[in-house]
Design a protein around this motif. Sequence first.
Motif, PDB file in Angstrom:
ATOM      1  N   ASN A  83       0.677   7.580  -1.173  1.00  0.00           N
ATOM      2  CA  ASN A  83       0.225   8.764  -0.427  1.00  0.00           C
ATOM      3  C   ASN A  83      -1.147   8.601   0.235  1.00  0.00           C
ATOM      4  N   ILE A  84      -1.428   7.403   0.749  1.00  0.00           N
ATOM      5  CA  ILE A  84      -2.627   7.207   1.562  1.00  0.00           C
ATOM      6  C   ILE A  84      -2.368   7.839   2.922  1.00  0.00           C
ATOM      7  N   GLN A  85      -3.265   8.646   3.386  1.00  0.00           N
ATOM      8  CA  GLN A  85      -3.017   9.430   4.594  1.00  0.00           C
ATOM      9  C   GLN A  85      -3.254   8.609   5.856  1.00  0.00           C
ATOM     10  N   GLY A  86      -2.168   8.303   6.553  1.00  0.00           N
ATOM     11  CA  GLY A  86      -2.255   7.611   7.833  1.00  0.00           C
ATOM     12  C   GLY A  86      -1.996   6.121   7.716  1.00  0.00           C
ATOM     13  N   SER A  87      -1.314   5.584   8.721  1.00  0.00           N
ATOM     14  CA  SER A  87      -0.998   4.157   8.734  1.00  0.00           C
ATOM     15  C   SER A  87      -2.247   3.294   8.735  1.00  0.00           C
ATOM     16  N   ASN A  88      -3.250   3.682   9.523  1.00  0.00           N
ATOM     17  CA  ASN A  88      -4.453   2.854   9.618  1.00  0.00           C
ATOM     18  C   ASN A  88      -5.199   2.790   8.296  1.00  0.00           C
ATOM     19  N   SER A  89      -5.245   3.906   7.561  1.00  0.00           N
ATOM     20  CA  SER A  89      -5.921   3.907   6.267  1.00  0.00           C
ATOM     21  C   SER A  89      -5.186   3.031   5.262  1.00  0.00           C
ATOM     22  N   SER A  90      -3.859   3.097   5.267  1.00  0.00           N
ATOM     23  CA  SER A  90      -3.065   2.259   4.381  1.00  0.00           C
ATOM     24  C   SER A  90      -3.260   0.785   4.712  1.00  0.00           C
ATOM     25  N   ARG A  91      -3.262   0.493   5.968  1.00  0.00           N
ATOM     26  CA  ARG A  91      -3.469  -0.889   6.420  1.00  0.00           C
ATOM     27  C   ARG A  91      -4.849  -1.394   6.004  1.00  0.00           C
ATOM     28  N   GLN A  92      -5.872  -0.572   6.206  1.00  0.00           N
ATOM     29  CA  GLN A  92      -7.230  -0.972   5.858  1.00  0.00           C
ATOM     30  C   GLN A  92      -7.365  -1.213   4.365  1.00  0.00           C
ATOM     31  N   ALA A  93      -6.691  -0.390   3.565  1.00  0.00           N
ATOM     32  CA  ALA A  93      -6.744  -0.561   2.115  1.00  0.00           C
ATOM     33  C   ALA A  93      -6.187  -1.910   1.700  1.00  0.00           C
ATOM     34  N   LEU A  94      -5.161  -2.375   2.387  1.00  0.00           N
ATOM     35  CA  LEU A  94      -4.590  -3.685   2.087  1.00  0.00           C
ATOM     36  C   LEU A  94      -5.536  -4.798   2.523  1.00  0.00           C
ATOM     37  N   LEU A  95      -6.124  -4.650   3.689  1.00  0.00           N
ATOM     38  CA  LEU A  95      -7.042  -5.677   4.195  1.00  0.00           C
ATOM     39  C   LEU A  95      -8.276  -5.820   3.320  1.00  0.00           C
ATOM     40  N   THR A  96      -8.789  -4.715   2.800  1.00  0.00           N
ATOM     41  CA  THR A  96     -10.029  -4.749   2.018  1.00  0.00           C
ATOM     42  C   THR A  96      -9.806  -5.025   0.547  1.00  0.00           C
ATOM     43  N   GLY A  97      -8.542  -5.038   0.106  1.00  0.00           N
ATOM     44  CA  GLY A  97      -8.268  -5.308  -1.293  1.00  0.00           C
ATOM     45  C   GLY A  97      -8.228  -4.088  -2.176  1.00  0.00           C
ATOM     46  N   ASP A  98      -8.305  -2.892  -1.593  1.00  0.00           N
ATOM     47  CA  ASP A  98      -8.162  -1.682  -2.400  1.00  0.00           C
ATOM     48  C   ASP A  98      -6.749  -1.565  -2.956  1.00  0.00           C
ATOM     49  N   ILE A  99      -5.769  -2.085  -2.231  1.00  0.00           N
ATOM     50  CA  ILE A  99      -4.417  -2.193  -2.743  1.00  0.00           C
ATOM     51  C   ILE A  99      -3.964  -3.642  -2.577  1.00  0.00           C
ATOM     52  N   ASP A 100      -2.968  -4.008  -3.368  1.00  0.00           N
ATOM     53  CA  ASP A 100      -2.467  -5.388  -3.336  1.00  0.00           C
ATOM     54  C   ASP A 100      -1.150  -5.513  -2.600  1.00  0.00           C
TER      55      ASP A 100
END
Length: 327
Positions: A83-100
């Motif tokens: 439930n990360i709000q927005g595609s860009n936020s989800s994508r950024q979380a993956l790039l920064t390592g907040d999610i795997d």
Amino acid sequence: MKRTVRRLAALAAATGLLASGCGLETSFALPFDVAPGSIQRVPELDGLGVAVGSKDFTENQVLGYIAEVALAAAGAEVRDMTNIQGSNSSRQALLTGDIDLSWDYTGTGWISYLGNTEPIPDEKAQFEAVRDADLAANGLRWLDYSAVNNTYAFAVTKDFARANNLTTTSDMAALVRDSPDKAVFCLETEFISRNDGFPGVAAAYGFDAKTAQVKTFGTGTIYTATADGLCNFGEVFTTDGRILALDLVVLEDDKKFFPQYNASVVLRSDFDTAHPQVREIMAPIVAKLDNDTIRGLNAEVDVDGRDPAVVARDWMVREGFVSLPPA
């Protein structure tokens, strides 16, 4: 690309799920236990912390929970970041390592993230282009794509399809050319004017968009408006659960005009290299998923009101991937 009903926003806000420069924060874990099925405990993953993310619409949440259930059965310590709000936020979380790990869509990757303007009409070619480009540019690895393809299409009632012998968009185009009075469309505002929307599909299939009778609705309302006969053709997303609930027929985009949006597991290449067992666990699950399956799961959430985590778990149990722990 707009998707299905967004849920759990209030829950995310209340528990501090934040998309910011400080990253994402949550202490969620799966709300239930699962036991092994065909997915057995994997020693290399035992106790490994894995943060699984998703976007904030039903289908992506269900897919995220499917991954969480699989990894939990294998012994990983899952951190629920759905439930990360927005595609860009989800994508950024993956790039920064907040999610795997998360699920994304090939068309979104190619157009929205990588900045291409022309989609590739073939599913396999579109996937391979995204896979290669995103790995080279961003170090993200797209695992083999699923048959889940959440793209645009036109839907009609079963009665209208039967009466007019409709199975494809080419059939629709021939009908509205021969019988302009039947060219009644329910469309969302954005789709009416976009080149990859109504004007483009009309040009590709050879009918006159300007002479059609267009009724404008919100995305969700189109499904009921089409089912209720307010229009003959409704703009839909191919995996929406309301197609199943309202007994609509999706016309095949036989000329492959609309971009391909096949769902794939995406993870960082360093995580994939360190933990290749994850891709091995996910491969048979991806092979089981298709539009009919995900449409039914989406309907369980959006129509029946069930929790997406429970819907994902129950499907994994039915398919034998996991089991319920002893009472």
